[in-house]
Design an enzyme around this catalytic site. Structure first.
Site, PDB file in Angstrom:
ATOM      1  N   CYS B 247      -0.853  -5.079  -0.109  1.00  0.00           N
ATOM      2  CA  CYS B 247       0.578  -4.984   0.210  1.00  0.00           C
ATOM      3  C   CYS B 247       1.066  -3.623  -0.281  1.00  0.00           C
ATOM      4  CB  CYS B 247       1.351  -6.147  -0.405  1.00  0.00           C
ATOM      5  SG  CYS B 247       1.185  -6.319  -2.193  1.00  0.00           S
ATOM      6  N   ARG B 252       2.320  -9.274  -3.581  1.00  0.00           N
ATOM      7  CA  ARG B 252       2.428 -10.128  -2.401  1.00  0.00           C
ATOM      8  C   ARG B 252       1.034 -10.470  -1.874  1.00  0.00           C
ATOM      9  NH1 ARG B 252       6.556  -6.575   1.148  1.00  0.00           N
ATOM     10  NH2 ARG B 252       5.563  -4.919  -0.040  1.00  0.00           N
TER      11      ARG B 252
END
Lengths: 159, 289
Positions: B247, B252
């Site tokens: 990410c 994430r």
């Protein structure tokens, strides 16, 4: 859009001090150099956050009031008063947006009653001064967006 | 749609996930340590699940000088201080749909602490259900935690390995927003010094934003069938693939790493934690738009 990261953008007088109530708040904050003490202080500030009153706005809040990049969905109202000052209100839709609530409470308390000229003396990087530089990029962007909204409202009134 | 219980969602490792109700029933279980991990440092002190301790991703998991995770000694010190022994089951939860909780979970796996779970739905679900929160910070009895070396080989990817992966046309999953993937915008459009100099994605990466794995109403993970439709049907992965996820800084993508590894049972998934803040600034690496 957020403003320049430069704490002294062109619209800000380089010699200007923040409005008195905000300056006093920052002075108080300086008494908490320890990170956990500062966090506790900021939580006590967040506890004072009050949502925009119903007579000003009700849900769904208009998109144009939403602070840019704020993941906590913060909304900002800067309402001109008959005496030429501004009255600020906020709504933070994310119940976990504690930093955004603290920011809202600080801005509402220290800037309501200020003139647009005074509000333009608020440093655009105020969130860094309050929360330090440990916040994540996403979180910081949202808080910068809240300040930018308030400053934009003041600038529009002076245009 | 009513919430489907975890054991009926078809996950390969259903024990990696626990419900808020399960947590509520285990608040006094001495073999469990609840850990809250958030993006916002004000959230835990403003109220947390009773008995939960906090792990701060910048302060506790990252080395303070080198861009890297803490070493074995610091990790053992952290666990010992929080009352986490090698036999303790750690249940992670946090804000932002468990981004940072998944990140902490993943870092714990680098040190081989496999007794780890995520609380499905994270802190928001607990809060929405009206369950109790407290500001009382627990003081766990410190315990001894054996020092273990961090193993970066199995579930972590470094830039050189990612470059080899790209050359070998291995599958990559970019979990950022579609605008970041396309290069339409950098994460910090006005602050290039805090983002990346180049926009776009690692060549060959498929775009599967992390949030696709989560039910938007409930905040819980989707069923295995629904996840397979996304990662296999749409992104073209197969369970035997050697997958790299990334990410912007790796939090994430820890969430997606958890989905592929623990919910769908993929055997080789690596998180490239350098992610776009490294790749988008590297000299001499290819970028696709």
């Amino acid at each position: 859009m957020p403003e320049s990261r430069d704490p002294r953008p062109a619209t800000q007088d380089p010699a200007a001090e923040p409005p008195p109530k905000l300056a006093a708040f920052l002075e108080n904050l300086a008494f908490f150099p320890d990170r956990s003490d500062r966090i506790q202080f900021l939580i006590s500030v967040a506890d004072k956050y009050e949502e925009v009153p119903e007579e000003v706005a009700t849900r769904p809040f208009p998109k144009e009031r939403q602070a840019p990049h704020c993941e906590s969905e913060a909304y900002v109202w800067a309402l001109p008063q008959p005496d030429g000052t501004l009255r600020l209100h906020f709504a933070v839709e994310n119940p976990q947006g504690v930093s955004a609530m603290a920011m809202a409470a600080i801005l509402e308390d220290t800037l309501s009653g200020c003139t647009p000229e005074e509000i333009l003396r608020v440093p655009s990087d105020l969130p860094y001064e309050i929360f330090g530089r440990e916040l994540s990029m996403g979180k910081t962007m949202g808080l910068l967006g809240m300040v930018a909204m308030v400053r934009s409202a003041a600038r529009r009134l002076l245009a | 749609m009513p919430e489907l219980s975890i054991d009926r969602r078809g996950y390969s490792d259903p024990e990696a996930l626990v419900s808020t109700e399960w947590v509520a029933q285990h608040l006094d279980d001495p073999s469990i340590r609840l850990v809250e991990s958030n993006e916002d440092p004000l959230v835990y002190p403003s109220g947390h699940v009773p008995g939960a301790v906090e792990i701060d991703w910048t302060r506790d998991l990252n080395d303070q000088v080198v861009r890297d995770y803490v070493g074995g000694e610091a990790f053992a010190g952290l666990c010992g201080r929080l009352g986490i022994g090698p036999e303790t089951t750690v249940v992670f939860y946090g804000d932002k749909n468990n981004w940072w909780a998944a990140y902490a979970f993943w870092v714990f796996q680098l040190f081989g602490h496999t007794r780890a779970r995520l609380m499905d739905g994270g802190r928001l679900k607990w809060q929405k259900e009206g369950r109790s929160l407290t500001r009382e910070v627990p003081s766990p009895e410190p315990v001894a935690y054996p020092q273990a070396d961090r193993d970066d080989r199995r579930i972590r990817a470094f830039r050189r390995e990612v470059l080899e992966h790209v050359r070998g046309e291995g599958p990559l999953i970019d979990v950022r927003s579609p605008e970041e993937y396309s290069g339409e915008r950098l994460h910090m459009p006005d602050y290039p010094n805090e983002g990346a100099l180049r926009g776009g994605h690692i060549p060959g990466a498929a775009s599967v934003p992390w949030a696709k794995a989560v039910d938007p109403e409930l905040g819980t993970f989707k069923s295995a069938d629904a996840l397979r439709a996304i990662y296999e049907g749409e992104a073209g992965l197969t369970p035997d693939d050697d997958v790299v996820v990334y990410c912007r800084i790796g939090e994430r993508s820890s969430h997606t790493w958890f989905v592929l590894t623990h919910l769908l049972g993929y055997g080789k998934v690596r998180n490239y934690d350098g992610s776009w803040t490294e790749w988008g600034n590297l000299v001499g690496v290819p970028v696709e738009k």
